[in-house]
Every structure is written in C-alpha cells, then in structure tokens.
Scaffold this active site. Structure first.
Site, PDB file in Angstrom:
ATOM      1  CG  ASP A 181      -0.547  40.638 -41.070  1.00 23.98           C
ATOM      2  OD1 ASP A 181      -0.664  41.047 -41.892  1.00 23.98           O
ATOM      3  OD2 ASP A 181      -0.345  40.859 -39.845  1.00 23.98           O
ATOM      4  N   GLY A 189      -4.626  51.503 -36.199  1.00 19.62           N
ATOM      5  CA  GLY A 189      -4.463  52.370 -37.156  1.00 19.62           C
ATOM      6  C   GLY A 189      -3.257  53.043 -37.297  1.00 19.62           C
ATOM      7  CG  HIS A 192      -3.237  42.775 -39.748  1.00 15.89           C
ATOM      8  ND1 HIS A 192      -2.085  42.876 -39.224  1.00 15.89           N
ATOM      9  CD2 HIS A 192      -3.859  43.902 -39.399  1.00 15.89           C
ATOM     10  CE1 HIS A 192      -1.916  43.828 -38.541  1.00 15.89           C
ATOM     11  NE2 HIS A 192      -3.003  44.555 -38.672  1.00 15.89           N
ATOM     12  CB  SER A 252      -3.150  46.316 -36.272  1.00 21.35           C
ATOM     13  OG  SER A 252      -2.564  47.134 -37.241  1.00 21.35           O
ATOM     14  CE1 TYR A 253       1.572  52.997 -34.207  1.00 22.73           C
ATOM     15  CE2 TYR A 253      -0.032  53.943 -32.655  1.00 22.73           C
ATOM     16  CZ  TYR A 253       1.283  54.015 -33.297  1.00 22.73           C
ATOM     17  OH  TYR A 253       2.028  54.848 -32.736  1.00 22.73           O
TER      18      TYR A 253
END
Length: 475
Positions: A394, A89, A447, A185-186
């Site tokens: 991605d 996020g 992703h 991701s984050y």
C-alpha cells in the site's frame, strides 16, 4: 330508565380499550429481528447462517437513521464474539467495501447480478456487523439536510455509539458476547475514537448501556498525520516510484510538522509526487488498474482522506481508491437495484441520490485531529487488546508510515521483529510491544488487506480474536 348492569359496563370498557392496548404494544426483539432478516437477496448463494439488514434510528429528537448489515457466524453463533467493521473515507461505505468486496460472506465479483461465496469470510470465526456511518454514507440518511454540514470525527463517534446502544436493544442476545471493533484506512480515526467513547461510557454505566468491549484492530490506518505523511514519501522513494531528485526536494522544501502551511515550492513538488502515481494504483502498487475505467474515472469529494500536504491538488481525487474500480462499478450497480434494496430493507425513504460506494452528499468535514496516538495509548493502559496491521504494498498509508507512528509512541519491544507464517509460507512480519500492542504486516497485500490476501487476513483476524501469537515457524 333502567340502570346498566356492572357486567355490561365492564364489557363496554374492555371493548373500547382492548384495541388501544393492542395498537400500543411494541414488537418484541424477536419480532424486530425477524423483520430485519434477509431471506431473498438476489444472487445469494446457498447458506446455513442467518443475516439481517435494516435501519436503526438514533434519537427521538433528530432525523438520523444508520443502515447496518449483520451476518451471524457460520457456526457456533452463541459462542463467537461480535465484531463491528468500519471502513474509512471519511464517507466510504462499510457495506459496499467491507461486506461486498473484502471480508463479508458474499462478494460482488461480476456485473452486479451474482454473488460469490467468500471461503475466507470473517464470519467463519465471528459474528460480523457492518455499519454505514455517518449519515449520508450509503443507505444511511437524515431528514435534516443541515446534518450533512455538521459532520466530523466527533459526530461520527457519537452517532456510531448511539447506534450500538439501540442495536443491542434489537439484538439483546448478543449483548453478553465479547465485542471488538475492526477497520481500515480513515477508520484509524473512527475505531479508536469509538473505542474511547465506549470505554468512557462504560465507566459507571447501567447494565442496559454497558458494552462488553475487549479491544480493536486497525489496518493501513491513518493515525498520526506528520509521520503518516513522512512515511508516504519515504515509501514512494524506496519503492522506486519517485526520483532521488524529487525526494530530496520534498524533504528540503516541505515541512511535515506544519502540513497546513504549504509553500509554493512544496506545492510544486506535491504535484510531481501525484504525477508519479498517476498511472498505477497507489493503494496496491503492484496490481494492474482497471483499463476500461481509465477514461471514465470520477472525481470524489475533497474530504480529508488526503494528506494535508496533498489535499490542495484535484489530481489526488482522480487516483484509484485501491478498491478495484471495475468491482466498484459492479457494487454500485448491484446496490442500486430495487429488488436488492427491497431484500435488504434499504432506501425506505427513497433517497434523492443513487447509492455510491463513497458519499457525494457529505458537505465537508468539521474535525479531524492530527493524531489518535494518545487515544491508543490511553486504551492500551486500560488493558484493551490492540492490534495494528499493514499490507506492505500500500502506498497510501504504507508500512513505513505505520512504523514511524508506532515508534512515536515510545513503546518497549517485548517480542522483536520476526516473520509469521501461514500454510508454510511467510504471511508477513510481526512485533509485539510491552503494554499489549501487536503490529503485524501482511506480505504482498495492498491497502485493503482482505482483498489481496484473504487467507492471511483471516488467519491474522483469528489470532487477534484468540489473543494467540502469530505462528513463528513454517510448520
């Protein structure tokens, strides 16, 4: 007046005090586990393994409680490792995404009424723990609204660590298991930062607080802002998404090393870059978008999920997140059902806002370092197993970004770039470095690799846990 007999006095003492003893008795860990056990989840397919969900309060002096969903391995529970999965996020739910859309045993694939059994669930080879962190994400909450203004990488790591310590008190039978962390991701920030905290706390810790930590795996991960951003534009150009002219202007006018100093000219080029992605899914450039969601797409909080060069443009938060927006709608519908929340022992405080896949309650993000490469290097030096993987379709944290970031570490190559195989086909490519780092791509995956390549992702995960090299031949 007659004296009371000693027997009478003793009986009175016991009568008065026995209820006090009974009321103050703490439930055993087996009783706590049974309280959290999920037995009647709506739409759940038949299963032969146990799963648990509920809250873990963090500290007596604060008002925070984090929500978890834990799946025991499908077989051989006592012999398989324990893996914590984190989504990024920041502010997106590991339950709504990781568990319900990617790698959990139950996937929400329809209109929120039925769950589909995932044949490639990662709990085939490990016990999997999903955590919603920090507070304000999913069902995790705080009774002090000021906590929502104090969030950032450091608070998230500290709260996640405290959660683990307290979770192991509830599930001490898993404390001796090999423990790993994985995420995407984050979570390229979350995972190394939590890993470092565990490693540091383990030094000289007591047996009660020691975590049997062995390593981590991160996918399509934001790990170094300058190279992540450079790779973002190189990928878009090399995949014919932006023009030669725009690419040249970006390289001429934008300073990737000073991403907070955006010139007027660079800002104009950034808008052109975002416009180029407006009609496709940046997180999986070759898959279709959900047509019925196009007219109702929501905006999302301006959190630092966006590269700093792009975060000034509201259009960034209008782009698809890479998770099928149709499926996202089904997930939110499912977790907002009262019978589902009751079965998961969730939303006990009756939150004032609905369940969402990514939080709208977090009021800013206070710290987010440009790079976690020094942490990764430190933990490699400590002998931990670290794998980084990248779905190669991605566009958000593309394979080019990850290659540039790893190159920045200056590691010596131990096993040169080659194809790896799964079921007779190329699953991706892999390179192994001196010191213990493995970098692997997953061919044709976006992703969220487990969504787009479930078979290959399970194979990758299995090889990571066993520390075996990925297959180098077709058969």
């Amino acid at each position: 007046m007659a004296k009371l007999s000693p027997c009478f006095l003793l009986c009175c003492f016991l009568f008065i005090h026995i209820p006090t003893f009974t009321q103050s008795r703490q439930p055993s860990y087996a009783e706590q586990q049974e309280t959290d056990r999920v037995t009647n989840l709506p739409g759940q397919p038949p299963l032969k393994f146990r799963h648990y969900a509920g809250y873990v309060k963090l500290r007596p002096q604060d008002s925070k409680a984090l929500f978890y969903w834990f799946f025991e391995a499908q077989d051989g529970v006592s012999n398989k490792p324990l893996v914590l999965w984190l989504n990024g996020g920041p502010g997106c739910s590991s339950v709504a995404y990781g568990a319900a859309q990617e790698l959990g045993p139950f996937l929400i694939r329809s209109n929120g009424t039925r769950l589909t059994f995932n044949k490639f669930s990662w709990n085939k080879v490990a016990n999997i723990l999903f955590l919603e962190a920090p507070v304000g994400v999913g069902f995790s909450y705080t009774n002090n609204s000021q906590d929502l203004h104090k969030l950032g990488d450091q608070v998230t790591a500290a709260d996640s660590y405290t959660f683990l310590i307290n979770w192991f008190k509830r599930f001490p039978n898993f404390k001796s298991h090999d423990f790993y962390i994985a995420g995407e991701s984050y979570a390229g920030h979350y995972v190394p930062q939590l890993a470092q905290l565990i490693y540091d706390k383990n030094q000289g810790s007591s047996p009660d607080s020691y975590i049997n930590f062995k390593g981590f795996m991160i996918g399509n991960a934001a790990i170094n802002e300058p190279t992540d951003t450079l790779g973002l534009f190189d990928y878009a150009w090399s995949h014919a998404i932006i023009s030669d002219q725009l690419y040249d202007k970006i390289n001429k006018e934008c300073d990737f090393k000073q991403t907070n100093n955006l010139t007027v000219q660079c800002a104009d080029h950034m808008k052109g870059f975002m416009d180029a992605y407006a009609n496709i899914d940046m997180y999986s450039i070759y898959t279709p978008v959900c047509i019925k969601a196009l007219g109702t797409r929501r905006t999302f909080p301006k959190l630092p999920v966006a590269p700093r060069l792009l975060s000034q443009h509201g259009i960034w938060h209008m782009l698809p997140r890479g998770y099928d927006p149709c499926t996202e709608e089904y997930v939110e519908k499912y977790f907002n059902r009262e019978d589902v929340q009751s079965a998961l022992h969730a939303n006990l405080t009756k939150l004032s806002y609905p369940y969402t896949t990514c939080s709208g309650e977090i009021q800013g993000w206070n710290d987010s370092p440009d790079s976690v490469l020094p942490i990764i290097q430190k933990l490699l030096n400590a002998g931990l197993r670290i794998w980084i993987y990248s779905g190669d379709t991605d566009g958000r944290v593309p394979v080019t970004s990850t290659r540039y970031s790893i190159k920045k570490m200056g590691l010596k190559v131990k096993e040169e770039w080659r194809a790896w195989f799964h079921q007779g086909q190329v699953g991706g490519w892999v390179e192994v470095y001196e010191g213990g780092l493995t970098f692997a791509t997953v061919r044709g995956a976006g992703h969220q690799v487990p969504v787009f390549a479930p078979r290959q992702s399970l194979s990758l995960f299995t090889h990571f846990l066993s520390a075996n090299t990925l297959p180098s031949s077709r058969f």
